[in-house]
Motif scaffolding. Structure first.
Motif, mmCIF file in Angstrom:
data_model
loop_
_atom_site.group_PDB
_atom_site.id
_atom_site.type_symbol
_atom_site.label_atom_id
_atom_site.label_comp_id
_atom_site.label_asym_id
_atom_site.label_seq_id
_atom_site.Cartn_x
_atom_site.Cartn_y
_atom_site.Cartn_z
ATOM 1 N N GLN A 186 3.809 9.070 11.067
ATOM 2 C CA GLN A 186 3.198 9.901 10.036
ATOM 3 C C GLN A 186 2.889 9.150 8.743
ATOM 4 O OE1 GLN A 186 2.573 13.298 10.212
ATOM 5 N NE2 GLN A 186 3.112 13.344 12.366
ATOM 6 N N LYS A 187 3.899 8.501 8.214
ATOM 7 C CA LYS A 187 3.714 7.874 6.890
ATOM 8 C C LYS A 187 4.399 6.518 6.870
ATOM 9 C CE LYS A 187 1.895 11.499 4.839
ATOM 10 N NZ LYS A 187 0.550 11.489 4.306
ATOM 11 N N ASP A 205 9.308 17.054 -1.798
ATOM 12 C CA ASP A 205 8.592 16.148 -0.896
ATOM 13 C C ASP A 205 8.888 14.714 -1.305
ATOM 14 O OD1 ASP A 205 7.469 18.243 0.441
ATOM 15 O OD2 ASP A 205 5.804 18.404 -0.979
ATOM 16 N N HIS A 234 6.981 9.542 -2.964
ATOM 17 C CA HIS A 234 6.486 10.863 -2.611
ATOM 18 C C HIS A 234 6.148 10.851 -1.137
ATOM 19 C CE1 HIS A 234 3.968 14.432 -2.401
ATOM 20 N NE2 HIS A 234 4.640 14.837 -3.474
ATOM 21 N N LEU A 235 6.611 11.878 -0.455
ATOM 22 C CA LEU A 235 6.504 11.932 0.998
ATOM 23 C C LEU A 235 5.051 11.920 1.469
ATOM 24 C CD1 LEU A 235 8.161 12.196 3.529
ATOM 25 C CD2 LEU A 235 8.259 14.651 3.186
ATOM 26 N N ALA A 236 4.218 12.668 0.788
ATOM 27 C CA ALA A 236 2.846 12.807 1.251
ATOM 28 C C ALA A 236 1.954 11.682 0.739
ATOM 29 C CB ALA A 236 2.280 14.151 0.819
ATOM 30 N N PHE A 237 2.166 11.265 -0.518
ATOM 31 C CA PHE A 237 1.244 10.295 -1.121
ATOM 32 C C PHE A 237 1.645 8.851 -0.852
ATOM 33 C CE2 PHE A 237 1.127 13.785 -4.520
ATOM 34 C CZ PHE A 237 0.239 14.535 -3.771
ATOM 35 N N GLU A 238 2.849 8.644 -0.378
ATOM 36 C CA GLU A 238 3.375 7.302 -0.127
ATOM 37 C C GLU A 238 3.406 6.492 -1.413
ATOM 38 O OE1 GLU A 238 1.064 5.554 2.987
ATOM 39 O OE2 GLU A 238 1.410 7.173 4.373
ATOM 40 N N GLU A 239 3.528 7.169 -2.542
ATOM 41 C CA GLU A 239 3.534 6.461 -3.819
ATOM 42 C C GLU A 239 4.935 6.472 -4.406
ATOM 43 O OE1 GLU A 239 0.220 7.258 -6.693
ATOM 44 O OE2 GLU A 239 -0.499 8.431 -4.992
ATOM 45 N N ARG B 717 -5.195 12.398 -3.466
ATOM 46 C CA ARG B 717 -3.892 13.026 -3.291
ATOM 47 C C ARG B 717 -4.036 14.429 -2.732
ATOM 48 N NH1 ARG B 717 -0.998 11.557 -8.913
ATOM 49 N NH2 ARG B 717 -0.395 9.422 -8.458
ATOM 50 N N MET B 720 -4.554 14.311 0.893
ATOM 51 C CA MET B 720 -3.312 13.933 1.568
ATOM 52 C C MET B 720 -2.351 15.102 1.617
ATOM 53 S SD MET B 720 -2.535 10.150 0.133
ATOM 54 C CE MET B 720 -1.591 9.281 1.370
ATOM 55 N N MET B 721 -2.306 15.797 0.498
ATOM 56 C CA MET B 721 -1.384 16.938 0.411
ATOM 57 C C MET B 721 -1.821 18.027 1.394
ATOM 58 S SD MET B 721 1.285 17.266 -1.282
ATOM 59 C CE MET B 721 2.511 18.499 -1.077
ATOM 60 N N PHE B 724 -0.784 17.113 4.735
ATOM 61 C CA PHE B 724 0.660 17.228 4.839
ATOM 62 C C PHE B 724 1.083 18.692 4.968
ATOM 63 C CE2 PHE B 724 4.885 17.364 2.711
ATOM 64 C CZ PHE B 724 5.577 16.651 3.669
ATOM 65 N N TYR B 727 0.492 19.911 8.409
ATOM 66 C CA TYR B 727 1.499 19.394 9.323
ATOM 67 C C TYR B 727 2.814 20.149 9.154
ATOM 68 C CZ TYR B 727 5.182 16.361 11.002
ATOM 69 O OH TYR B 727 6.292 15.895 11.640
ATOM 70 N N ARG B 728 3.165 20.389 7.898
ATOM 71 C CA ARG B 728 4.444 21.042 7.647
ATOM 72 C C ARG B 728 4.422 22.480 8.142
ATOM 73 N NH1 ARG B 728 7.206 20.305 1.996
ATOM 74 N NH2 ARG B 728 5.466 21.588 1.345
#
Lengths: 288, 781
Positions: A186-187, A205, A234-239, B717, B720-721, B724, B727-728
């Motif tokens: 996923q990430k 997240d 951050h889980l979604a942004f990978e930042e 972002r 991406m969100m 995400f 998916y969640r």
């Protein structure tokens, strides 16, 4: 906030784990002591004495009745959490690397190292059948010939285990997040140092990564270059959005408190640090 | 061996014999049906024949010359004929050879016959057989190579001829033995030119080289030439052949990067331990890649001084790249090239290779013409020299090198010595060109009673415009200010009666009459010195390791040198040190850095109001590079000096960190230089005056691009969100589906939420013994 320093081990920490409610924190290290602490203030509740070698892994079941530990003294032990009494001693042929209770707390699993001519096995015991423990005979034993298992966890409902191998999928330099049912990648969170452990926040997240310069190189580098910080992504942004300094050796294990308001890290330096988040952490939000 | 050859030949010869005789043509008959195996057999035989032949021809007692004469054929027939002849010969030869093994088979003990058959024709030329020996055959010499012609010899009558001969003999016998001379006469007087013959051509060449231009007296300067040269120049045709026009290669606009609307700069980056090279546009947000190539260079790259070319290093030589697509523009083949240097005008390239140099063909250092790609001149490399061995004058008109006691100045484009003579300067230690004019500065150490001196010499006149004598000198270093306005000579002295070394800065004010010199005395050891590029300030790092200070001086118009700022770096950096000074190319701003062993401490200083704008750190930084406009600075940790955390960081000139670019095994970053500005001083002044007007426009632009950037980021972002969340949601649905199973597994206790089974909780009160201690955290303001 000032972290709570737990000084209960003489050697490097191998694993730390909260119980389900998060009031207790179990820590094991390369010394034979298994410690349990109050996570709220870092007071030591007690120790489980019995192992004679480095303890690699620890797990508690969902209602915190039992504690399971696996050690390099070729044994896996089951303890009564409250009294510290050893309930079972499961002898193995080689060091126990990983162990765990399933979702229901009735089945335990542990994996042994490929060592001294013995190959790597994953063994399963059903606690409801005392004869299995008495005879030290697992109801199931999966041999694993290729490369040894370095990490294994139960699937969500105890229907499977997911194992990471020495030659495995998990990239040393980046922690990857996988879907637990499909095992789809996923990430990816990039760091410039090896990552030893990662944990997901239960209510944000966020993901925290612990690692740093490899332990064997540490003496040749200063703490600043070793980058022994816990790093928040951050889980979604990978930042990356934050770092927490403190350890002076690589972090071997990180864990989020189940309420997400604190996290703990255990390092090669032998310390466990419990960090309560500052209010800014909860206020922080990515612009999106 | 003999047997093998002889056995192999017959079977081939047998097959060949018939058609060979019927059809002596080079080509075998095309009918394959009946003679299938002939093809390969023929080939084999032809391949073997020279071997057989050679072996035969070495037979003793055989006159090879005699044979062709007997048969009446020439030794060297044209190819087709030779082929035909050899076919014939081959046939016969074959039959002869055929006989030999038979004799052996019969067990005949007689010596086999090695004779050629009667009609054998030998068609191997002598060159082919023993060309290597023939090459060394003595040549008949007519002695014409040893003859020289000397012009501008005084015209004398017979009475003084003897005297003249004596003088001439004295001068020219220096180069070798004169075996013959001839003084042509007319009307009883010599004609003014003479012929001299030496014992060997080498002497003649030597005489030409050294006696040409010899001044006998005021009226007579010898012109000496080789006699053979006259021949050569006589045959030059009177008509001038127009050289063929070279097709024009359109390389595009080599300076396109200067026309970029945003006025961004480019830089080159080498990473992956040298395997990959990239060119980027520098941008405040993220670098924009222009070109990336694997194995573009084998070692490192260099930009030319005005930024037109990018030079890459290869085992075979240097390649220059440029234009919009970074196409190859020129190649210079120099095996094993290691170092290069461009002339400041970008017209010439100097390359150095430790291989290839031979006595008679100097190839260690080669000067190339960049536009044509031709080699202009090769030089030997004296050992113990420092690169660049050749130093260029600012305009590329001259270049100079220093050897023991001599300073050789060459001029372009001839690449010859200026005025054909090197300067004899006994003991010369170092020299340097002024970057602002054709002035050379050099220094000579003390020699017995003669003091050490620093000399400034104008070129090409060789006029000494300033000489400064110095005493008790240990060492000197020459530092020119970038415009050539000032020269600072750092002089290390050991004055009598004192211990240790004292350092003085001798500041030469080049733009003033008589070049006045001022002295700044320094009490501590000097770590680094640097001039402000476009100004009159200089910075000095001095002191011993734990206590290093930086001082800034200003050279005023009246010659006064004023200390304007003095900082102990340790206090500024919080226990850290600096060891290098990096001025902005535009002056005024300076970065003090503690590189390598000093952990990468950085201080950004504004010298106009003497403030430290920022203190920062790039841990273990090994390099600092200002961009050519002085807007940005890059600090980097090169893989060449440190193996971890290889990255380059981009800062503004004020020390605000803009980017951290981690590149795997990053090696080197080089900004692309810009050519000097075309604006006049007045125009620059005008722009500075109207800066407010421009800055408004730029600020607006910046804001626009910034909001655009953040918009892009937010957009990214958001997507991406969105992914995400999807998916969640899916995972949560799955989780909810499994709720019953979970409940079942835990005996009906709902543990999905931390407080979901709050009714089952037992309250337990635990008492902790807490000791409170209040520790004040320093003096907080």
């Amino acid at each position: 906030m000032k972290p709570i320093l737990l000084q209960g081990h003489e050697r490097s920490i191998t694993q730390i784990k909260y119980n389900r409610e998060g009031d207790l924190l179990f820590t094991v290290a390369k010394d034979p002591i298994v410690n349990v602490w109050y996570s709220v203030n870092g007071e030591r509740l007690g120790t489980y004495m019995g192992h004679t070698g480095a303890v690699w892994c620890v797990d508690a079941d969902w209602d915190t009745k039992h504690v399971l530990t696996g050690s390099a003294d070729n044994s896996c032990r089951l303890w009564d959490c409250e009294t510290g009494k050893q309930l079972a001693l499961l002898k193995t042929n080689s060091a126990v690397r990983t162990c765990g209770f399933d979702f229901g707390g009735n089945i335990i699993m542990f994996s042994t190292d490929k060592q001294m001519g013995y190959q790597c096995f994953v063994s399963f015991f059903d606690l409801r059948d005392p004869s299995q423990i008495d005879n030290n005979e697992p109801y199931m034993k999966i041999p694993c010939n290729d490369s040894k298992i370095t990490s294994a966890v139960w699937g969500p409902l105890g229907e499977c285990i997911i194992a990471g191998h020495e030659s495995g999928e998990l990239n040393q330099y980046s922690a990857k997040l996988f879907d637990s049912t499909t095992l789809e990648h996923q990430k990816t969170f990039r760091t410039e140092r090896p990552v030893n452990s990662a944990a997901l926040s239960p209510n944000y997240d966020h993901v925290v990564l612990g690692g740093g310069q490899e332990a064997m190189d540490v003496t040749t580098t200063s703490t600043r270059i070793g980058k022994f910080e816990a790093r928040f992504f951050h889980l979604a942004f990978e930042e990356e959005f934050g770092r927490v300094k403190g350890h002076f050796g690589p972090i071997n294990s990180v864990a989020f408190h189940p309420d997400g308001k604190s996290y703990s890290s255990g390092g090669e330096d032998g310390y466990v640090r419990i960090h309560y988040f500052d209010p800014q952490y909860f206020e922080f939000e990515f612009e999106a | 061996m003999q047997d093998a050859e002889n056995v192999a030949v017959p079977e081939a010869a047998e097959e060949r014999a018939e058609p060979g005789q019927q059809q002596p043509a080079a080509e075998p008959p095309p009918d394959e049906g009946c003679c299938g195996p002939r093809g390969p057999a023929l080939r084999r035989r032809q391949g073997q024949r020279p071997l057989v032949r050679r072996w035969r021809s070495r037979r003793p007692g055989r006159s090879r010359r005699a044979r062709p004469r007997e048969s009446g054929l020439g030794t060297s027939a044209p190819t087709a004929g030779a082929q035909a002849a050899s076919e014939d010969a081959g046939g016969n030869e074959g039959s002869a050879a055929e006989a030999e093994p038979r004799a052996l088979e019969n067990g005949d003990a007689d010596e086999p016959s090695f004779s050629d058959p009667e009609d054998f024709v030998d068609d191997v030329s002598e060159e082919e057989l023993l060309g290597d020996v023939l090459k060394d055959r003595p040549q008949e010499a007519d002695g014409i190579d040893s003859v020289i012609v000397v012009d501008n010899v005084p015209q004398v009558g017979p009475d003084r001829l003897e005297k003249l001969k004596n003088v001439i003999h004295k001068i020219f016998s220096k180069f070798g033995k004169i075996t013959n001379d001839f003084y042509p006469e007319e009307d009883g007087k010599t004609k003014g030119y003479i012929f001299l013959e030496y014992a060997s051509p080498a002497h003649a060449v030597d005489a030409v080289k050294n006696a040409d231009g010899y001044k006998l007296d005021k009226q007579h300067t010898f012109r000496v030439n080789l006699f053979t040269d006259f021949d050569k120049y006589m045959t030059i045709s009177d008509e001038w052949d127009i050289p063929e026009k070279q097709p024009f290669k359109d390389l595009g606009n080599l300076r396109y990067w200067l026309e970029e609307a945003e006025c961004r700069d480019q830089y080159s980056v080498i990473f992956e331990s040298g395997d990959r090279t990239s060119i980027f546009w520098n941008d405040v947000k993220d670098p924009v890649s222009i070109e990336e190539r694997a194995r573009w260079t084998e070692t490192y790259v260099r930009w030319s001084p005005k930024g037109t070319y990018l030079a890459t290093f290869h085992q075979r030589g240097i390649a220059l790249w440029g234009g919009e697509k970074f196409k190859q523009i020129q190649r210079f083949s120099h095996q094993g090239v290691q170092l290069i240097d461009f002339s400041p005008c970008e017209r010439y390239l100097v390359t150095f290779s430790p291989l290839m140099d031979t006595q008679d063909d100097p190839q260690a250092i080669i000067i190339w013409d960049i536009l044509t790609g031709h080699k202009k001149r090769g030089f030997h490399c004296e050992s113990s020299a420092h690169w660049p061995i050749f130093k260029w004058s600012h305009d590329g008109k001259f270049f100079a090198r220093m050897t023991l006691d001599t300073l050789s100045i060459y001029e372009t484009p001839s690449m010859g010595l200026l005025d054909k003579k090197s300067l004899k300067i006994s003991g010369i230690k170092d020299f340097s060109w002024s970057p602002g004019g054709n002035i050379i500065a050099f220094w000579v150490p003390e020699d017995k009673d003669i003091p050490a001196r620093v000399t400034l010499m104008q070129l090409p006149t060789r006029q000494e415009i300033r000489v400064r004598n110095l005493f008790n000198v240990v060492d000197c270093k020459l530092h020119w200010q970038k415009n050539g306005d000032y020269l600072c000579v750092k002089v290390d002295r050991t004055p009598k009666g004192t211990q240790g070394v004292v350092t003085n800065f001798e500041i030469f004010r080049m733009r003033e009459k008589q070049v006045p010199v001022d002295v700044v005395e320094m009490k501590e050891t000097i770590i680094a010195f640097a001039w402000e590029p476009n100004g009159s300030k200089f910075a000095v790092l001095h002191g011993e390791a734990p206590r290093i200070s930086v001082s800034f001086y200003h050279v005023k118009n009246n010659g006064k040198i004023e200390l304007i700022m003095w900082i102990v770096t340790r206090e500024m950096f919080d226990k850290q040190q600096a060891n290098t000074i990096f001025w902005s190319p535009q002056g005024q701003f300076v970065v003090l850095a503690g590189l390598r062993s000093m952990n990468g401490a950085l201080a950004f200083v504004d010298t106009s109001d003497c403030t430290v704008m920022n203190i920062a750190e790039h841990y273990m930084a090994s390099d600092v590079e200002w961009d050519p406009t002085g807007r940005y600075v890059v600090t980097s940790v090169s893989w060449w000096s440190h193996k971890v955390d290889n990255a380059y960081w981009l800062w503004t000139f004020q020390g605000r960190l803009l980017q951290k670019n981690n590149k795997d095994r990053f090696c080197q970053l080089l900004w692309r230089p810009r050519p000097p500005t075309l604006l006049s001083q007045e125009q620059i002044k005008q722009i500075k005056k109207d800066l407010k007007k421009y800055s408004k426009i730029f600020e607006q632009k910046d804001r626009l691009s910034q909001s655009k950037a953040s918009k892009e980021l937010v957009e990214r972002r958001r997507t991406m969100m969105e992914d995400f969340r999807k998916y969640r949601k899916m995972a949560q649905e799955l989780y909810m589906e499994q709720k019953n199973e979970r409940l079942e597994l835990r005996g009906g206790v709902d543990t999905d939420e931390l407080d979901s089974n709050v009714d089952d909780w037992e309250e337990e009160t635990i008492e902790f013994f807490v000791t409170e201690e209040i520790i004040p955290l320093g003096n907080q303001e």
